[in-house]
Design a protein around this motif. Structure first.
Motif, PDB file in Angstrom:
ATOM      1  N   GLU A 163       1.909   6.937  -6.800  1.00 36.82           N
ATOM      2  CA  GLU A 163       0.929   7.960  -7.163  1.00 36.82           C
ATOM      3  C   GLU A 163       1.454   9.357  -6.846  1.00 36.82           C
ATOM      4  OE1 GLU A 163      -2.627   7.015  -5.118  1.00 36.82           O
ATOM      5  OE2 GLU A 163      -3.110   5.264  -6.379  1.00 36.82           O
ATOM      6  N   LEU A 164       2.104   9.505  -5.713  1.00 41.64           N
ATOM      7  CA  LEU A 164       2.670  10.809  -5.367  1.00 41.64           C
ATOM      8  C   LEU A 164       3.764  11.221  -6.344  1.00 41.64           C
ATOM      9  CD1 LEU A 164       2.860  10.531  -1.469  1.00 41.64           C
ATOM     10  CD2 LEU A 164       1.298  11.940  -2.805  1.00 41.64           C
TER      11      LEU A 164
ATOM     12  N   ARG B 201       2.395   1.746  -3.460  1.00 42.76           N
ATOM     13  CA  ARG B 201       1.419   2.250  -4.421  1.00 42.76           C
ATOM     14  C   ARG B 201       1.166   3.743  -4.206  1.00 42.76           C
ATOM     15  NH1 ARG B 201      -3.839   2.937  -3.915  1.00 42.76           N
ATOM     16  NH2 ARG B 201      -3.881   1.807  -1.948  1.00 42.76           N
ATOM     17  N   ARG B 202       1.026   4.145  -2.955  1.00 40.05           N
ATOM     18  CA  ARG B 202       0.818   5.571  -2.679  1.00 40.05           C
ATOM     19  C   ARG B 202       2.041   6.402  -3.065  1.00 40.05           C
ATOM     20  NH1 ARG B 202      -2.272   5.609   3.242  1.00 40.05           N
ATOM     21  NH2 ARG B 202      -4.141   4.460   2.547  1.00 40.05           N
TER      22      ARG B 202
ATOM     23  N   ASP C  66       0.829  -1.209   0.000  1.00 41.41           N
ATOM     24  CA  ASP C  66       0.000   0.000   0.000  1.00 41.41           C
ATOM     25  C   ASP C  66       0.863   1.259   0.000  1.00 41.41           C
ATOM     26  OD1 ASP C  66      -2.178   1.636   0.068  1.00 41.41           O
ATOM     27  OD2 ASP C  66      -2.663   1.300   2.170  1.00 41.41           O
TER      28      ASP C  66
END
Length: 335
Positions: free
Chosen positions: A84-85, A80-81, A77
């Motif tokens: 995206e950032l 993945r974050r 998780d």
């Protein structure tokens, strides 16, 4: 102190009560048992307590496995974050660079200055300036850049098909008895449909992804759908409309090289048509997934077009003219 003050100090001290009771306890044979100690009693107790140790070890192993799975999920998780950032940060940096690429005199002028037009990429010999600013990597979000690039390549493929159609029509007229009307139509199609394709379906999809505009999506769907039908007719090669499959196959009886050239035109039209349909399906999937609708397009049209000052003045003038004509007609009939 001793309980008997008159006892002999040199005699042996009396045994303790527990030891005396154990020494005086008779056995089953009538004899007195001197010692009742089992050195192996603790080993039996230790062997009985061993399964409890194994059970506690197994439960600890299950807990550690569950903790490992939870940590792995949390790590995925977080990765993945972080991705995206990074994508958002790259997009913001790209937009900041594009915003700062105008004038180098001061910061405010850089942010507010219009970007220089770079499309179409004309050579410096031609005294005509480009009409649009277009940069997919700067203006389009990262997740939509591949789709917009694909639509741009489809547009270029269609322009190439129109160019090949002109050449095939020219050689068909000279060496295979083709009509001059087909060459004339091919030149008109190249001169008319090339800019119209860019203005009426590629530019709307470009602005739709750039500005998140539902109205431009609607324009793209409407125009490209009918353009697909038009390109399908060109691909077939019906009559003298374009060099497609039908008239290319018929030309093999007259001239094989000219028929091969016309066959190349038919293939380019087929590739362009396939790309148009694919682009239409791709953009429609993104459109449905992003939550756009006809109501949003109507609202954008009302807020954007109808709120323009020029459009309002034209609408007001047309309304006043219609009202004046109706009033004059009514007064002429009465008097």
């Amino acid at each position: 102190m001793s309980d008997n003050p008159f006892a002999d100090p040199f005699s042996a001290p009396p045994p303790p009560p527990a030891a005396a009771a154990a020494a005086s306890k008779p056995t089953s044979g009538g004899t007195i048992e001197t010692e009742d100690f089992n050195p192996f009693a603790n080993r039996a107790g230790g062997s009985n307590a061993q399964p409890t140790t194994h059970q506690s070890t197994g439960s600890l192993g299950n807990k550690s496995a569950g903790m490992d799975d939870e940590l792995f999920r949390k790590q995925q998780d977080l990765e993945r974050r972080a991705q995206e950032l990074r994508m958002r940060e790259e997009e913001l940096d790209r937009r900041q660079r594009s915003a700062a690429g105008g004038n180098n005199l001061n910061t405010n002028a850089q942010n507010n200055a219009p970007r220089p037009h770079n499309w179409p990429p004309l050579p410096t010999i031609i005294p005509i300036e480009p009409c649009f600013y277009q940069d997919i990597e700067v203006e389009i979000p990262v997740q939509f850049q591949k789709t917009v690039t694909f639509a741009y390549y489809v547009f270029l493929m269609y322009v190439l098909a129109l160019v090949v159609n002109v050449l095939a029509s020219l050689f068909y007229m000279i060496f295979a008895g083709g009509s001059i009307g087909q060459l004339f139509l091919a030149c008109i199609q190249l001169a008319l449909f090339s800019p119209c394709s860019f203005l009426f379906w590629f530019r709307p999809v470009y602005k739709a992804f750039r500005n998140d505009s539902s109205f431009n999506f609607m324009v793209f769907f409407f125009v490209l759908f009918f353009h697909c039908i038009f390109t399908f007719v060109q691909t077939l090669g019906l009559s003298n409309y374009a060099c497609g499959w039908i008239n290319a196959l018929d030309t093999f009886n007259v001239s094989v090289p000219i028929a091969l050239l016309m066959l190349i035109s038919a293939i380019t039209f087929t590739v362009a048509l396939t790309g148009m349909v694919t682009a239409l399906v791709k953009v429609h999937r993104l459109y449905r997934g992003a939550g756009f609708s006809i109501d949003k397009a109507r609202q954008e049209f009302t807020n954007g077009v109808m709120s323009d000052a020029g459009v309002q003045r034209a609408t007001q003038a047309a309304t006043q003219a219609a009202a004046g004509a109706a009033f004059n007609q009514a007064t002429q009939g009465r008097f």
